[in-house]
Write a protein that holds these residues in place. Structure first.
Motif, PDB file in Angstrom:
ATOM      1  N   THR A 181      72.135 -45.442   6.673  1.00  7.95           N
ATOM      2  CA  THR A 181      72.503 -45.333   8.099  1.00  7.95           C
ATOM      3  C   THR A 181      72.375 -46.665   8.834  1.00  7.95           C
ATOM      4  OG1 THR A 181      70.242 -44.651   8.615  1.00  7.95           O
ATOM      5  CG2 THR A 181      71.876 -42.901   8.287  1.00  7.95           C
ATOM      6  N   THR A 182      71.781 -47.681   8.174  1.00  5.41           N
ATOM      7  CA  THR A 182      71.676 -48.984   8.852  1.00  5.41           C
ATOM      8  C   THR A 182      72.896 -49.869   8.577  1.00  5.41           C
ATOM      9  OG1 THR A 182      70.547 -50.035   6.990  1.00  5.41           O
ATOM     10  CG2 THR A 182      69.157 -48.906   8.616  1.00  5.41           C
ATOM     11  N   ARG A 183      73.746 -49.430   7.677  1.00  5.53           N
ATOM     12  CA  ARG A 183      74.865 -50.297   7.274  1.00  5.53           C
ATOM     13  C   ARG A 183      75.992 -50.351   8.314  1.00  5.53           C
ATOM     14  NH1 ARG A 183      77.238 -49.194   1.512  1.00  5.53           N
ATOM     15  NH2 ARG A 183      75.515 -50.530   0.868  1.00  5.53           N
ATOM     16  N   PHE A 184      76.132 -49.247   9.061  1.00  8.82           N
ATOM     17  CA  PHE A 184      77.199 -49.198  10.063  1.00  8.82           C
ATOM     18  C   PHE A 184      76.587 -49.072  11.461  1.00  8.82           C
ATOM     19  CE2 PHE A 184      78.691 -47.005   6.202  1.00  8.82           C
ATOM     20  CZ  PHE A 184      79.618 -47.946   5.789  1.00  8.82           C
ATOM     21  N   HIS A 185      77.216 -49.732  12.405  1.00 15.19           N
ATOM     22  CA  HIS A 185      76.757 -49.655  13.797  1.00 15.19           C
ATOM     23  C   HIS A 185      77.852 -49.058  14.695  1.00 15.19           C
ATOM     24  CE1 HIS A 185      73.499 -53.051  13.328  1.00 15.19           C
ATOM     25  NE2 HIS A 185      73.160 -51.906  12.766  1.00 15.19           N
ATOM     26  N   VAL A 186      77.418 -48.553  15.814  1.00 17.52           N
ATOM     27  CA  VAL A 186      78.365 -48.098  16.851  1.00 17.52           C
ATOM     28  C   VAL A 186      77.867 -48.629  18.196  1.00 17.52           C
ATOM     29  CG1 VAL A 186      78.944 -45.963  15.602  1.00 17.52           C
ATOM     30  CG2 VAL A 186      77.167 -45.925  17.371  1.00 17.52           C
ATOM     31  N   ILE A 187      78.801 -48.665  19.143  1.00 13.71           N
ATOM     32  CA  ILE A 187      78.437 -49.004  20.528  1.00 13.71           C
ATOM     33  C   ILE A 187      78.471 -47.715  21.350  1.00 13.71           C
ATOM     34  CG2 ILE A 187      79.265 -50.156  22.645  1.00 13.71           C
ATOM     35  CD1 ILE A 187      80.292 -52.435  20.868  1.00 13.71           C
ATOM     36  N   GLY A 188      77.470 -47.530  22.185  1.00 15.15           N
ATOM     37  CA  GLY A 188      77.479 -46.425  23.145  1.00 15.15           C
ATOM     38  C   GLY A 188      77.538 -46.983  24.554  1.00 15.15           C
ATOM     39  N   VAL A 189      78.433 -46.438  25.369  1.00 11.72           N
ATOM     40  CA  VAL A 189      78.527 -46.867  26.768  1.00 11.72           C
ATOM     41  C   VAL A 189      78.317 -45.646  27.650  1.00 11.72           C
ATOM     42  CG1 VAL A 189      79.918 -48.043  28.522  1.00 11.72           C
ATOM     43  CG2 VAL A 189      80.284 -48.553  26.084  1.00 11.72           C
ATOM     44  N   LYS A 190      77.318 -45.709  28.491  1.00  9.51           N
ATOM     45  CA  LYS A 190      77.038 -44.596  29.403  1.00  9.51           C
ATOM     46  C   LYS A 190      77.475 -44.995  30.808  1.00  9.51           C
ATOM     47  CE  LYS A 190      74.259 -41.386  31.553  1.00  9.51           C
ATOM     48  NZ  LYS A 190      74.345 -39.927  31.464  1.00  9.51           N
ATOM     49  N   PHE A 191      78.462 -44.272  31.336  1.00  9.25           N
ATOM     50  CA  PHE A 191      78.851 -44.451  32.727  1.00  9.25           C
ATOM     51  C   PHE A 191      78.189 -43.352  33.552  1.00  9.25           C
ATOM     52  CE2 PHE A 191      82.386 -46.247  30.319  1.00  9.25           C
ATOM     53  CZ  PHE A 191      82.686 -47.408  31.009  1.00  9.25           C
ATOM     54  N   ALA A 192      77.140 -43.676  34.283  1.00 11.89           N
ATOM     55  CA  ALA A 192      76.661 -42.704  35.268  1.00 11.89           C
ATOM     56  C   ALA A 192      77.333 -43.115  36.572  1.00 11.89           C
ATOM     57  CB  ALA A 192      75.148 -42.747  35.373  1.00 11.89           C
ATOM     58  N   ARG A 193      76.907 -42.582  37.677  1.00  9.37           N
ATOM     59  CA  ARG A 193      77.552 -42.969  38.926  1.00  9.37           C
ATOM     60  C   ARG A 193      77.263 -44.432  39.245  1.00  9.37           C
ATOM     61  NH1 ARG A 193      77.272 -37.922  38.317  1.00  9.37           N
ATOM     62  NH2 ARG A 193      78.330 -36.363  39.567  1.00  9.37           N
ATOM     63  N   SER A 194      75.962 -44.773  39.326  1.00  7.75           N
ATOM     64  CA  SER A 194      75.606 -46.130  39.739  1.00  7.75           C
ATOM     65  C   SER A 194      75.055 -46.959  38.574  1.00  7.75           C
ATOM     66  CB  SER A 194      74.568 -46.082  40.865  1.00  7.75           C
ATOM     67  OG  SER A 194      73.476 -45.275  40.472  1.00  7.75           O
ATOM     68  N   LEU A 195      74.907 -46.324  37.427  1.00  2.06           N
ATOM     69  CA  LEU A 195      74.268 -46.977  36.279  1.00  2.06           C
ATOM     70  C   LEU A 195      75.230 -47.025  35.096  1.00  2.06           C
ATOM     71  CD1 LEU A 195      71.479 -47.958  35.009  1.00  2.06           C
ATOM     72  CD2 LEU A 195      71.263 -45.599  34.191  1.00  2.06           C
ATOM     73  N   VAL A 196      75.472 -48.229  34.602  1.00  4.03           N
ATOM     74  CA  VAL A 196      76.278 -48.366  33.380  1.00  4.03           C
ATOM     75  C   VAL A 196      75.450 -49.130  32.361  1.00  4.03           C
ATOM     76  CG1 VAL A 196      78.367 -49.343  32.358  1.00  4.03           C
ATOM     77  CG2 VAL A 196      78.468 -48.269  34.621  1.00  4.03           C
TER      78      VAL A 196
END
Lengths: 403, 403
Positions: free
Chosen positions: A80-95
């Motif tokens: 599970t360490t071989r592949f990475h992903v990006i997560g983007v959280k759009f809240a109202r005022s917080l990204v």
């Protein structure tokens, strides 16, 4: 009622690849015989599919390890360490933008400057730049997941309502991001991302991850539901929008057009307004952000402030009304309550359960687990990553040349 | 999120048998080539499976019929008149038993004497006797479907609440019926039976039968939802119980323990009480049954009685609040409103749409069809039959020796 998709030969092959990957993902090192037994597949099928996955460098063989009856056998593993992903959280005022491996371990986290209605454009540009930079630095990133406030119209790319911050409605997330990068982008409503994160990473949820609800109570109120192993989406992708179910058809008007939406009674803006109206519990509430005001309230309650505890009971009653809607609408085995309001802790949970017990059908009350999330609130961006990881595990052929 | 069941070899074979049967069921006579194309199966697979189904006398060959490019080819057909099922509808006071072919054509209907709390035991005995007699007379009956008021606890066999007629709670439908007959019995919540009936038999619903809600507004208020081609059941089988979602947390108490349940505002007992309280529109309402009182109201409205029309607008407003819950919770493509209250017709539907339009998210309002059922109300027992027919089409190997 058939699930028509998995019965073509290509569909079955992909499903079985995915099931083997998921087995290794959830169970760790396993022999071919163990996988065959767990999944009801023939040894021949296992041999063929695992050979393909090994050739594509998705899984690999480990050395011998103890098999059944002490016979030695070769282990297979999904690193599970071989592949990475990006997560983007759009809240109202917080990204926030994080990089994670497939097990949800975070290798970096970027929090963008506080967003207002006027700076949404700048924020979007910064998201582009940050992702480009991350992709440049880390070639193991295979996918990007984004979590956006619901109700999110999955096919057209817009969020239909963002209470208290309508500027986000002008952003078409699909047009803005779907084809912008060298890796695919998957966009999901935030609470649905949350239920995926719970089913992937939360040890307590994993056991019930075929019937699980994630009840997000934060700047908005949302819900993600896994029913019989599948996410409930709805025709436009706007199902399970519990925040806009009315608890009082003659109650407070909401930005969405409805009256008495649950969100108007227990989201952080609603709690913030309660504190401002009260004027005594958190005296400088008016100068705080929604989150700051809520956290000030929760801190007072932890120190035994009776007025603060009473307000938490009021909030818990409303959150409990939401649980009753979830009981009657979705009847999940487990409801996990997360996001900022869950930080109120045990007094909140006690009141939620008291309210639910008073009003629920006893058989449903007794068989449903209601608990607060055991994942940290700041891990919300992990939900976005979970969207990408789920897609990666479900659809390997879209990431690798498999035939 | 994989659907794990269909990927074993036996599972795939059964799924493909079922898909071929369903294709013939929904599309009529088809050639092997047409089926192969429609289902994405290889000609070899089609040849093998159809041979098996022909040998078991489930499907049969017809003479030549026109194929693609005017080539003649042999047709296959599923003769829907060859197999029968029994449908049993348990409403609160009304129990009906019908015999139907697979296309939903009714060959007999038995309506049992009006049921009260004291006569439930007698009614159950009569159901047993009637079914025994029907099975004796008609050896083509392959299965029995039963529709019971929700919330129905599918695994334990009890209905958890039957507002205004709690005596039904003492009946365990599984213990009472599951192993009583020479053919299998399938028991389902009534609105879920209704959504199956709509997806099988209603021409208007068939086109949207992967995202369809059947909103039952009668002696109770219930909901059945097909989401992405599958029924939403919940962990205990009590999901989609919209009748017990509260529309006013400070409103009218309900037998289920909750406050302000939708069912308390627009079911036939609620309307009956409105008429009794009013005292002028239907003067002798107090001496009528719920259904009679409602039908008297609807008849007055059809004749232009303004007070009756005003009351229908009130009812339509409440039914509309239910549609808003359905929008936000399930976001189906189509909502079909059925059972007794739907007999109020166009004035009711107009008010429902007015209410929904005022309060819904515009994108969802515009893309969701809300309509009254086009199936006759008395065909509710057909919903029970649909439960058996669906099971028959989904699981052929449980009815025939197929290997």
């Amino acid at each position: 009622m058939n699930n028509a998709i998995t019965t073509t030969q290509a569909g079955v092959a992909e499903t079985n690849r995915s099931r083997i990957m998921q087995h290794l993902y959830h169970n760790g090192i396993s022999s071919r015989a163990q996988i065959a037994k767990a999944l009801g597949l023939t040894p021949a099928a296992i041999t063929k599919i695992t050979a393909q996955l090994i050739e594509a460098h998705i899984i690999e063989e480990t050395g011998d390890f103890g098999g059944a009856k002490n016979r030695r056998s070769i282990g297979l593993t999904l690193d599970t360490t071989r592949f990475h992903v990006i997560g983007v959280k759009f809240a109202r005022s917080l990204v926030q933008i994080g990089v994670f491996d497939l097990a949800g371990n975070q290798s970096s986290l970027t929090t963008l400057p506080y967003v207002s209605n006027n700076t949404i454009g700048t924020t979007i540009a910064t998201v582009h730049d940050t992702i480009e930079q991350l992709l440049h630095e880390d070639p193991t990133i295979k996918a990007i997941g984004m979590a956006v406030p619901g109700p999110y119209l999955r096919k057209n790319g817009h969020t239909a309502v963002v209470s208290s911050m309508q500027g986000w409605r002008n952003i078409n997330f699909i047009d803005e991001f779907a084809d912008s990068f060298t890796v695919p982008v998957f966009i999901e409503q935030d609470a649905r991302a949350g239920v995926l994160a719970n089913s992937l990473f939360d040890q307590d949820s994993k056991t019930s991850n075929t019937s699980l609800a994630y009840y997000l109570v934060g700047e908005g109120v949302g819900l993600g539901v896994i029913e019989d192993g599948r996410i409930i989406n709805g025709a436009l992708g706007t199902a399970t929008e519990i925040g806009h179910v009315s608890i009082d058809v003659n109650g407070k008007p909401c930005d969405c057009g409805n009256i008495g939406c649950l969100e108007r009674y227990c989201s952080t803006p609603a709690i913030h307004q309660m504190l401002i109206d009260d004027g005594t519990i958190v005296k400088d509430a008016a100068s705080m952000s929604h989150t700051e005001a809520c956290r000030a309230l929760f801190a007072l309650a932890r120190n035994g402030n009776k007025a603060a505890l009473a307000m938490i009971r009021t909030i818990g009653t409303y959150v409990g009304y939401g649980c009753l809607i979830i009981f009657n609408a979705f009847n999940p085995q487990t409801i996990v309550i997360g996001d900022i309001v869950s930080e109120a802790g045990q007094p909140l949970l006690d009141q939620i359960k008291t309210t639910v017990k008073q009003r629920a059908i006893p058989e449903i009350y007794e068989s449903t687990t209601i608990r607060l999330t055991s994942m940290p609130t700041d891990a919300a961006v992990l939900g976005a990553a979970a969207v990408a990881i789920s897609y990666f595990l479900d659809h390997p052929s879209e990431f690798f040349n498999l035939k």
